[in-house]
Design an enzyme around this catalytic site. Sequence first.
Site, PDB file in Angstrom:
ATOM      1  CG  ASP A  53      -1.745   1.201   1.379  1.00 27.46           C
ATOM      2  OD1 ASP A  53      -2.297   1.652   0.368  1.00 27.46           O
ATOM      3  OD2 ASP A  53      -1.845   1.726   2.499  1.00 27.46           O
ATOM      4  CG  ASP A  80      -1.715   2.145   6.858  1.00 32.14           C
ATOM      5  OD1 ASP A  80      -1.872   3.212   7.463  1.00 32.14           O
ATOM      6  OD2 ASP A  80      -2.044   1.999   5.673  1.00 32.14           O
ATOM      7  CG  ASP A 132      -3.798  -1.618   2.838  1.00 30.13           C
ATOM      8  OD1 ASP A 132      -3.943  -1.371   1.629  1.00 30.13           O
ATOM      9  OD2 ASP A 132      -3.438  -0.776   3.675  1.00 30.13           O
TER      10      ASP A 132
END
Length: 1226
Positions: free
Chosen positions: A425, A878, A882
């Site tokens: 990410d 995070d 995700d």
Amino acid sequence: MGLRKLRAKIKRSHLYTFACLRRTHTAHENAQNLQGPGFSRVVHCNHPHLSEKKPQIYCRNDISTTKYNVVTFLPKALYEQFRRVANIYFLVAACLSASPISPFSPVSMIAPLAFVVGLSMAKEALEDWRRFRQDVKVNHRNASVHKGNGVFTLKQWQDIVVGDVVKVDKDQFFPADLLFLSSSYEDGICYVETMNLDGETNLKVKRSLEVTMLLYNDESFKDFTGIIRCEDPNPSLYTFVGNFEYEREVHPIEPSQILLRDSKLRNTDFIYGVVIFTGHESKVMQNSTKSPSKRSRIERKMDYIIYLLFTVLILISLVSSVIFAVITRFQTINWWYLMPMQSEVLYDPNNALLAGLSHLVTALILYGYLIPISLYVSIEVVKVLQANLVEQDLHMYHEETGTPACARTSNLNEELGQVDTILSDKTGTLTCNQMDFLKCSIAGAAYGVSSSEVELATAQQMALELEEDQQEESLSNTPTHEGKASVSWENVDLETVVTSKGDEAQKATIKGFRFEDGRLMNCSWLKEPNPDVLLLFFRILAVCHTAIPELNEETGALTYEAESPDEGAFLAAAREFGFDFCKRTQASVFIHEKLSPSEQAVEREYKILNLLDFTSKRKRMTVIVRDEEGSLLLMCKGADSIIFDRLAKNGKTYLEATTKHLNEYGENGLRTLALAYRKLDEEEYNAWNYEFQKAKTTVGPDREAVLEELAERMEKELILVGATAVEDKLQNGVPQCIDKLAQAGLKIWVLTGDKMETAINIGFSCSLLRQGMKQICISIQEADSNFDKEAIKESILNQIINASQMIKLEKDPHAAFALIIDGKALAYTLEDDMKHQFLGLAVDCASVICCRVSPKQKALVTRLVKEGTGKTTLGIGDGANDVGMIQEADIGVGISGVEGMQAVMASDFAIAQFRFLERLLVIHGHWCYKRIAQMICYFFYKNIAFGLTIFYFEAMTSFSGQSVYDDWYMILFNVVLTSLPVISLGVFEQDVPSEVCLQFPALYQQGPRNLFFDWYRISGWMLNGLFCSLVVFLFNICIFYDQAFRGDGRTSDMAVVGTTMFTCVIWAVNCQIAFIICHVTWMQYIFIIGSIAFWYIFLVLYGMLSPTYSKTAYQILLEVLSPAPVYWLVTCLVTVTCNFPYYAHICFQRWKNPLDHHIIREIKHYKKDVEDQRMWKRERSKARQKTNIGFSARVEAKMRNLKQKLQKKQSTLPFMSSPSPERKYR
């Protein structure tokens, strides 16, 4: 309350032209058709009890990320354990051990199995308990819910139900998917941060239903009621279909009126909403997947080895039973002492077939020591201890938050050492959501001397490279040829990187501003060549935005509620330059302008006539203002490509210089915007504004298109003022970490919900992109979007084919390609008929960036890479968006950031920052892979060496079913006598120290290439075990078979031979592990020596027991074996002979074909890393995988350019033996 709002009763929708467009309709008009399947949900607002009655029973709002619960733990955990084929075998063997034909007692078979399975299940329960506790933290959060009679009370998230009216305050998360009813703003808008959903930091503007905007306080919900009919739960984050029935009218619900769970309320005091979807029916949870049961590649391969050993076990058992049946039929009749005619089935010559089948069961149990039952439990123990070492690593401890690394599951430790592709990410993972104003270009002049992180990292690497080159040149004794010029690196202009050390503490307190250049500070800009242009630049920064100022009454300082971090950075910069945005009213903004260092700031008013807000499609923002002199000004900021296309002929004065500066800023990883303006004619503006206001109030589907056309008509003939360069601040150490991972041979993909321009800027920041790298952008063109699906697919396929062909035809060996694709195009490329072509193109590119991807697409891309390449993938993120990617990847790593713990709860490993991934993989992953691989190979070696001796003895005794070893010997072999040394190998072994792992990142490739657990190495260890078993058996039989072994003439019996053979096995396998260990510690010495010593202690104590218990082992060591010298000689001879082939092999390998770590260990052993720095640096440079990403690749590209410049200068210099003293270059 320390903050006092300055906005009063501003209608915030006035600030937006496009983001707050509302579909105009009358009652029942445009109500959406909800007939058919998929639209069965009915929500009774403010009457949640009606939603709990059949058939409308909806799920609870609590969530669970655990693998088990109280009911499913036992069956699922047992299934997980007996999915291992070895455990199934030992379960069957334990059942058969109760029969009379078993060679062992039931306890000796059942106890080890129960211990192994029980310990593994306990470990699973402990790890799932940790997940459960984190779920409880989320489910026990509090929210304000309408209780009745206009009273709101706190209720835990898990108790919220569909139909509840919820009040959410500023900076709180939405507890469920809500229909937005009203907010603290009069016109019913709010700002939402969706970083947990799509990774974007820019705030989204949401607008409530018009009919509910007046529900602005708690009492107004006393008699509130309504019915929502809408779509069923689904994973689509950006669509929603439904109607709201309120006061006998039906109103369509738009996606912009839905507030999704795990989004956060920003810049708004409070909102009211009614719960539509709860718990696992919410859209964010619909995008997640169930916690998968992951197994490492080594463990899966270990199953094949078990199958192979099972095959061997069955074959030798069949051979034994067939030979036994033949012997029983034709020879036992002559063995009168066995009384075969009176025996039971086992030796009945008249029923040889049944005797053979009975012996088959006996043989399957007897030879079972080929299958190492303690292997699984030993691996479980080792992995738990390895995970503990990861958590204890102080270099992965984040002091600011007090967060250590966390191994949430220990099943995948060795998988960390075999990663091929990292899928990451962006927001919150690579970046820390902070923008800093760093540089700017105004009127063709560049300002700002501070360096970005990319510049600093690149400069440090270049300085190191140049220093090494100069050292090599100084160490080289090769004389310069006559007639050739000796040109040093000083002859080449190098980039200057300036870092100011002064006032660092003061600068650090200014959030969003890291600009350093005295030419613009403290009104010094008035002395610059173009002060009028500079003035316009600062005014555009201060006026062209949608932010609202807030005054902190405690500190007296202004803060800004901005939609994006960029705007906050621009306003901070404007304030530092002397243009302080202090107040906004419904129609004006007020700026304190300081135009002289000695005078006080003057407040100027700019009336906001029109504001054309930024959208991802427009890529620009425009404000039309009237200043105090009555002049009309259009101020515009946006992407350089958009602004440059709209410049007037006389507005391109600074275009060339600004373009050069923008390229430099982009190369240094900075986000750029161009600023321009236009003076408007009063008559022209009035005509345009009339049409514009008319279009805004028009009802019809073409309203947005008309507004865009009108905006396009006004935003032209612009005059370029300059450009800004903002650093999207990366987390500490991200460029260095990516560079090290790239040198280790890892591929890195970035999957982000951000728009393409933002993702590209971050790509430059973290050196996934660089100047000179050819970008392949795949997207749906504006013209293609009007075509049908097949035409769009064909267009995308053509883009992929053309890009692949371009890569194949590229002849430059240093060429690098980057693939950038947006979410809409990705949706087509992930379909079955195109995904393999897309993957083929992506694999050929040095870096891949996927933009505007949904959480579901992140998971699908991860699955494609995992299944398409067949290699290990790691997903890291995070946020809640995700989770799918983390769960789908072979290894999921969660960043324990500030925006919730969803990613951590779904992950296998958790770290505080991305930079810790370097140690997690390059050090711990490398170590764990080699430890587990060597440990498993050694396990099979020792069990083959031990188990085959039983088969040889059986063959020698006509397959009688008699074991040569005492039952207690066999129980202790795996559990005590050989367990601790192999566990210490799996926990403490290090081929090289941690600092060497980082200095030689290419060592990591031993894992992805599977050098230590391929079939060649496995076969070698099995052959080693076979050789050892033959030596142990043959040496003992030949020496003890038909001769006295003591001075008194006593011959050996089965107990003597069995005990001596077992002693030889213990010595041989424990000495073997001493040869394997590279990193010897005192603990390993104790375990190896202690295991051998324990064997003798056991023999003494066991032999002292009554013959009723010790049987044939009574006083066997003290009275029988120890007085006989041949016992000790045989032990030494067998131990040396068994280990000699391995010793010869490693000597030959290190002499003729050493591996990388062999060379490094030898250099370290002879301290050449200290004595011969040149050789050490040369070896380090070899230990980098060739890569096209990372700042090392950026440096190499710059070095190549510098060398080309050097060669050009060499060709122009006059021939001389040495450079003239007068000829010097900067």
